[in-house]
Enzyme design. Structure first.
Site, PDB file in Angstrom:
ATOM      1  N   ARG A   5       7.612   9.167  -9.020  1.00  0.00           N
ATOM      2  CA  ARG A   5       7.517   8.852  -7.587  1.00  0.00           C
ATOM      3  C   ARG A   5       7.310   7.347  -7.432  1.00  0.00           C
ATOM      4  NH1 ARG A   5       4.715  14.175  -7.420  1.00  0.00           N
ATOM      5  NH2 ARG A   5       5.614  15.378  -5.710  1.00  0.00           N
ATOM      6  N   HIS A  20       0.405  14.510  -0.241  1.00  0.00           N
ATOM      7  CA  HIS A  20       0.514  13.665  -1.432  1.00  0.00           C
ATOM      8  C   HIS A  20      -0.853  13.343  -2.017  1.00  0.00           C
ATOM      9  CE1 HIS A  20       4.687  13.348  -0.164  1.00  0.00           C
ATOM     10  NE2 HIS A  20       4.894  13.239  -1.457  1.00  0.00           N
ATOM     11  N   ARG A  72      12.858   8.351  -8.996  1.00  0.00           N
ATOM     12  CA  ARG A  72      13.236   8.613  -7.610  1.00  0.00           C
ATOM     13  C   ARG A  72      13.074   7.324  -6.812  1.00  0.00           C
ATOM     14  NH1 ARG A  72       9.949  12.840  -4.086  1.00  0.00           N
ATOM     15  NH2 ARG A  72       8.407  11.189  -4.083  1.00  0.00           N
ATOM     16  N   CYS A 126      11.217  20.099  -8.975  1.00  0.00           N
ATOM     17  CA  CYS A 126      10.145  19.129  -9.243  1.00  0.00           C
ATOM     18  C   CYS A 126       9.031  19.224  -8.208  1.00  0.00           C
ATOM     19  CB  CYS A 126      10.703  17.710  -9.319  1.00  0.00           C
ATOM     20  SG  CYS A 126      11.405  17.148  -7.766  1.00  0.00           S
ATOM     21  N   GLU A 178      15.700  18.970  -0.550  1.00  0.00           N
ATOM     22  CA  GLU A 178      14.381  19.208   0.052  1.00  0.00           C
ATOM     23  C   GLU A 178      14.451  19.324   1.568  1.00  0.00           C
ATOM     24  OE1 GLU A 178      11.682  16.040  -0.997  1.00  0.00           O
ATOM     25  OE2 GLU A 178      13.221  14.511  -0.833  1.00  0.00           O
ATOM     26  N   ARG A 197       3.007  19.480   6.006  1.00  0.00           N
ATOM     27  CA  ARG A 197       2.297  19.772   4.755  1.00  0.00           C
ATOM     28  C   ARG A 197       0.931  19.116   4.667  1.00  0.00           C
ATOM     29  NH1 ARG A 197       6.338  16.591   0.568  1.00  0.00           N
ATOM     30  NH2 ARG A 197       4.598  16.449  -0.858  1.00  0.00           N
ATOM     31  N   ASN A 208       8.181  21.116  -2.097  1.00  0.00           N
ATOM     32  CA  ASN A 208       7.104  20.762  -1.148  1.00  0.00           C
ATOM     33  C   ASN A 208       7.682  20.489   0.236  1.00  0.00           C
ATOM     34  OD1 ASN A 208       5.726  20.774  -3.536  1.00  0.00           O
ATOM     35  ND2 ASN A 208       5.713  18.553  -3.743  1.00  0.00           N
ATOM     36  N   ASP A 209       8.716  19.645   0.250  1.00  0.00           N
ATOM     37  CA  ASP A 209       9.329  19.345   1.542  1.00  0.00           C
ATOM     38  C   ASP A 209      10.235  20.476   1.996  1.00  0.00           C
ATOM     39  OD1 ASP A 209       8.355  16.880   2.549  1.00  0.00           O
ATOM     40  OD2 ASP A 209       9.259  15.912   0.813  1.00  0.00           O
TER      41      ASP A 209
HETATM   42  C1  PEP Z   1       8.945  17.653  -2.951  1.00  0.00           C
HETATM   43  O1  PEP Z   1       9.128  17.411  -1.753  1.00  0.00           O
HETATM   44  O2  PEP Z   1       8.838  18.791  -3.409  1.00  0.00           O
HETATM   45  C2  PEP Z   1       8.818  16.558  -3.924  1.00  0.00           C
HETATM   46  C3  PEP Z   1       8.821  16.773  -5.215  1.00  0.00           C
HETATM   47  O3  PEP Z   1       8.647  15.310  -3.448  1.00  0.00           O
HETATM   48  P1  PEP Z   1       7.325  14.811  -2.713  1.00  0.00           P
HETATM   49  O4  PEP Z   1       6.251  15.838  -2.959  1.00  0.00           O
HETATM   50  O5  PEP Z   1       6.988  13.492  -3.297  1.00  0.00           O
HETATM   51  O6  PEP Z   1       7.736  14.725  -1.282  1.00  0.00           O
HETATM   52 MG    MG Z   2       9.693  15.474  -1.096  1.00  0.00          MG
END
Ligand code: PEP
Ligand code: MG
Length: 587
Positions: free
Chosen positions: A308, A201, A347, A518, A447, A481, A470-471
């Site tokens: 977020r 993040h 979210r 996203c 995710e 990550r 991402n997740d």
């Molecule tokens: C993701 O996991 O891709 C996402 C958009 O949420 P975050 O990056 O805040 O976990």
């Molecule tokens: Mg996420």
């Protein structure tokens, strides 16, 4: 690496693109907890005075404590206060921070913690355990002075007009997402850290600030000295320390080229994102705070695809409490009003893992925080807090279109409980006669691989889906990550990842439920055509990426890419996939 050779380079993970050139400002961990900004030349002596006043106040406080000690107080207590008085009057504390303000133009708090960190590091190396323990006393004295300083906050604006400020490169061992919030108030040029991964993040916030950044430098930051000249190549993941004049010149030219390219792209701000064959594509923005809506509007975002909301909480925890319902409502309302009728997807709180609620106090009992009590799991264990957030979001929906997005769902009962709580929040608002959108769409982040593999559960119950790549990548490939040691395994083109994204898009289309992406993949121009070919029609990314992705969309004919996309989705061999994705870009 030999520091005597002057110029040298470090290699890390590129997380935010572009070239930054500036001087190193080394951030010790404690410095991240206080506000930091550069003080304009003409105000330096005021800032020096502010610190001197705080030191004098603490000196008086200690003397009062000393003289108020009851006669039967243990002797050690008096000795303890004596030590603090001595520390406070030592030039190391009473004069050196003043020099830092004068020389580096740091604000008083930053100058003080910089000096205290420096002293603490020196004390660490002392062998005598008694003397080594004095490090704690120095820390306690520092805390006292900081408390006074906080009460006499500088009158200076957080962002100052000092030109040199824009040339500051943050060098740190690690920067948490909460720390990054502090940086949002400071227009620094770039940052480099030892830790971190491509989609931590912290990296995400760097991208949203649109400043070049390289992370995962192992222990590289320890080789950089205060005020060293630094070039960050955020595309290649290279950091050059003390560059030669020739190298500096080359990077300045590249920097100018990038500025020119950006200018060109800015012509697309008002152009609707439509493919050559006439398919409209939604270009939405990911934001952290309501003020980001201004940038989203500037680049012509068609809405906010991901707000977020946890960043409202991360920022506020410094004030010692969570934001109230009214405070949250105000932030959500601000966002929806700023977007002028374009939908805002909020979210719910995604706290945990690399976004602990309390900065620097991650849950040490959780061995795998990314697999722990995070996001919706956390919210369902804190129903009052969750209901407060739901009411705040619902109330804001009276001011414009809001979509409610729930992170990290995997189980049917989590979906059911969440929807029940949304109904409960609505009932509470009806009872108090508050207005809200009765039809507010509620969607799920896809995710967790389990969610992507049980889509019928989701399309049946939810109004829309949003793929958090991402997740999804983190959990599919089992790589943390934020861990730079496994960052090389983070591969959006792994066939398993592509399969899960592809099936999610298809399931949504079949059920007539909108699907967005996203995660960071949505903002990567190398992947735009692939996602379009997979059927994606809603992209959400940092505002800084929207125009470049839009350009890709404008140059794409969907009818020409579908066969190639199918070929990619059928492939398993990484070389075949990479080559085919490259070819797709050239079609
Ligand atoms: C993701 O996991 O891709 C996402 C958009 O949420 P975050 O990056 O805040 O976990
Ligand atoms: Mg996420």
């Amino acid at each position: 690496m030999d520091k005597a050779t002057s110029s040298f380079s470090l290699h890390g993970i590129p997380v935010s693109r572009g070239i930054a050139i500036g001087r190193a400002h080394i951030f010790a961990p404690a410095a991240l907890d206080v506000r930091h900004y550069l003080v304009p030349e003409q105000q330096v002596e005021n800032e020096v005075q502010r610190l001197q006043d705080a030191l004098a106040t603490v000196q008086r406080e200690l003397q009062t404590i000393w003289s108020d000690l009851p006669p039967d107080a243990p002797a050690e207590l008096g000795a303890f206060i004596d030590v603090h008085v001595l520390i406070l009057s030592d030039p190391m504390i009473s004069e050196m921070p003043l020099e830092i303000i004068r020389k580096r133009h740091y604000n008083a708090e930053w100058a003080l913690v910089t000096q205290i960190d420096e002293l603490s590091a020196q004390f660490e190396e002392i062998e005598d355990p008694y003397l080594r323990e004095r490090k704690n006393d120095i820390g306690q004295v520092g805390e006292r002075v900081l408390k006074v300083l906080t009460g006499t906050a500088s009158k200076l604006p957080a962002v100052d007009a000092d030109e040199s400020y824009a040339q500051m490169i943050v060098v740190a061992h690690d920067v948490s997402p909460a720390d990054m919030l502090q940086f949002r108030h400071s227009a620094f040029a770039g940052f480099i850290t030892d830790l971190g991964g491509q989609n931590s993040h912290t990296a995400i916030v760097a991208r949203s600030l649109d400043i070049p950044a390289v992370v995962g430098l192992a222990n590289g930051s320890s080789l950089v000295l205060q005020d060293d000249w630094i070039v960050i190549d955020g595309d290649a993941g290279v950091v050059i320390i003390d560059p030669s004049p020739l190298v500096l010149q080359q990077y300045r030219e590249r920097q100018q080229l990038l500025v020119r390219e950006r200018k060109k792209l800015s012509r697309l701000r008002k152009t609707p994102a439509i493919t050559i064959d006439g398919t409209p594509i939604d270009m939405m923005a990911n934001i952290e705070l309501p003020e980001d809506c201004a940038t989203a509007m500037e680049v012509g975002a068609t809405g906010v695809g991901l707000f977020r909301s946890e960043f409202l909480f991360l920022g506020r925890i410094h004030a010692g409490r969570l934001p109230t319902e009214d405070e949250q409502f105000e932030s959500y309302r601000q966002a929806v009003v700023a977007m002028k009728g374009r939908p805002v997807t909020i979210r719910t709180l995604d706290i945990g893992a690399d976004k602990p609620l309390h900065p620097h106090h991650s849950d040490e009992t959780a061995l795998n925080p990314a697999l722990g009590l995070r996001a919706i799991r956390y919210c369902l264990t804190e129903p009052q807090m969750f209901l407060t957030q739901l009411r705040a979001i619902l109330r804001a929906s009276a001011y414009g279109p809001i979509h409610l997005l729930i992170p990290m769902l995997a189980h049917a009962f989590e979906i059911d409980q969440t929807l029940l709580m949304v109904e409960q929040a609505k009932a509470q608002l009806r009872q108090s006669k508050r207005k809200f959108d009765e039809q507010i769409p509620v969607g799920a982040m896809i995710e967790i691989p389990a969610a992507a593999l049980s889509l019928p559960l989701f399309v049946k119950r939810m109004d829309f889906l949003s793929v958090g790549t991402n997740d999804l990548i983190q959990y599919t490939l089992a790589i943390d990550r934020v861990d730079h040691e496994v960052a090389h395994l983070y591969n959006p083109l792994h066939p398993a990842v592509l399969h899960l994204i592809g099936t999610t898009i298809s399931a949504g289309a079949k059920a007539g439920k909108p699907v967005a992406v996203c995660g960071e993949m949505a903002g990567d121009i190398r992947l735009t055509r692939l996602l379009l070919g997979m059927g994606l029609r809603q992209f959400s990314m940092h505002p800084g990426q929207i125009l470049a992705v839009k350009q890709e969309v404008l140059n794409t004919d969907l009818s020409l890419i579908s066969a190639q996309t199918r070929k990619i989705l059928r492939a398993y061999d990484p070389d075949t996939i990479n080559e085919a994705v490259e070819q797709l870009r050239e079609m």
